[in-house]
Motif scaffolding. Structure first.
Motif, PDB file in Angstrom:
ATOM      1  N   UNK A  64       0.823  -1.254  -0.033  1.00  0.00           N
ATOM      2  CA  UNK A  64      -0.031   0.005  -0.065  1.00  0.00           C
ATOM      3  C   UNK A  64       0.845   1.276  -0.076  1.00  0.00           C
ATOM      4  N   UNK A  65       1.176   1.681  -1.231  1.00  0.00           N
ATOM      5  CA  UNK A  65       2.170   2.875  -1.590  1.00  0.00           C
ATOM      6  C   UNK A  65       1.702   3.960  -0.682  1.00  0.00           C
ATOM      7  N   UNK A  66       0.338   4.239  -0.579  1.00  0.00           N
ATOM      8  CA  UNK A  66       0.085   5.511   0.370  1.00  0.00           C
ATOM      9  C   UNK A  66       0.316   5.521   1.701  1.00  0.00           C
ATOM     10  N   UNK A  67       0.895   4.367   2.180  1.00  0.00           N
ATOM     11  CA  UNK A  67       1.458   4.276   3.575  1.00  0.00           C
ATOM     12  C   UNK A  67       2.966   5.073   3.733  1.00  0.00           C
ATOM     13  N   UNK A  68       3.511   4.926   2.497  1.00  0.00           N
ATOM     14  CA  UNK A  68       4.769   5.438   2.751  1.00  0.00           C
ATOM     15  C   UNK A  68       4.882   7.115   2.940  1.00  0.00           C
ATOM     16  N   UNK A  69       3.941   7.693   2.646  1.00  0.00           N
ATOM     17  CA  UNK A  69       3.645   9.306   2.820  1.00  0.00           C
ATOM     18  C   UNK A  69       2.312   9.467   2.922  1.00  0.00           C
ATOM     19  N   UNK A  70       1.541   9.336   3.911  1.00  0.00           N
ATOM     20  CA  UNK A  70       0.338   9.765   4.286  1.00  0.00           C
ATOM     21  C   UNK A  70       0.223  11.291   4.231  1.00  0.00           C
ATOM     22  N   UNK A  71      -0.542  11.610   3.358  1.00  0.00           N
ATOM     23  CA  UNK A  71      -0.587  13.154   3.112  1.00  0.00           C
ATOM     24  C   UNK A  71      -1.693  14.026   4.021  1.00  0.00           C
ATOM     25  N   UNK A  72      -1.749  13.748   5.245  1.00  0.00           N
ATOM     26  CA  UNK A  72      -2.521  14.533   6.092  1.00  0.00           C
ATOM     27  C   UNK A  72      -1.824  15.218   7.129  1.00  0.00           C
ATOM     28  N   UNK A  73      -2.003  16.673   7.184  1.00  0.00           N
ATOM     29  CA  UNK A  73      -1.519  17.277   8.322  1.00  0.00           C
ATOM     30  C   UNK A  73      -2.295  17.184   9.374  1.00  0.00           C
ATOM     31  N   UNK A  74      -1.680  16.668  10.884  1.00  0.00           N
ATOM     32  CA  UNK A  74      -2.398  16.565  11.791  1.00  0.00           C
ATOM     33  C   UNK A  74      -2.441  17.936  12.447  1.00  0.00           C
ATOM     34  N   UNK A  75      -3.535  18.620  12.623  1.00  0.00           N
ATOM     35  CA  UNK A  75      -3.978  19.659  13.356  1.00  0.00           C
ATOM     36  C   UNK A  75      -5.127  19.609  14.243  1.00  0.00           C
TER      37      UNK A  75
END
Length: 98
Positions: A64-75
């Motif tokens: 699951x390539x999306x796990x390499x860089x989850x593009x969600x800013x934790x705010x």
């Protein structure tokens, strides 16, 4: 921790963490002394489990390539929920595929 761990649950950790009811760290070598044989065996067991966990994360990231860089800013708290849900979905799909 009480809301995330039951009595028989714990997290494996490296030597930088303090041992607690829910944290099991690798044993540190005492100053001017050696680790006991029991502590060496304990560290070997814990290390082998940590290696397996790291390998599993690697397998998940490859599948699951999306796990390499989850593009969600934790705010906000909702962002944490979103990321945790995404990771859980990937784990569930991986288990289904296996």
């Amino acid at each position: 921790p009480e809301q995330f761990f039951s009595d028989d649950e714990y997290v494996l950790a490296d030597a930088g963490y303090k041992a607690m009811n829910y944290i099991v760290p690798i044993k540190k070598k005492p100053k001017n002394s050696e680790l006991s044989l029991a502590d060496q065996e304990f560290n070997t067991k814990i290390s082998s489990m940590q290696i397996k966990i790291v390998h599993e994360f690697g397998i998940l990231k490859e599948r699951f390539y999306s796990l390499k860089s989850i593009s969600v800013r934790i705010k906000r708290k909702e962002d944490i929920v979103k990321v945790n849900t995404w990771i859980q979905v990937c784990v569930d799909l991986n288990n289904f595929l296996i």
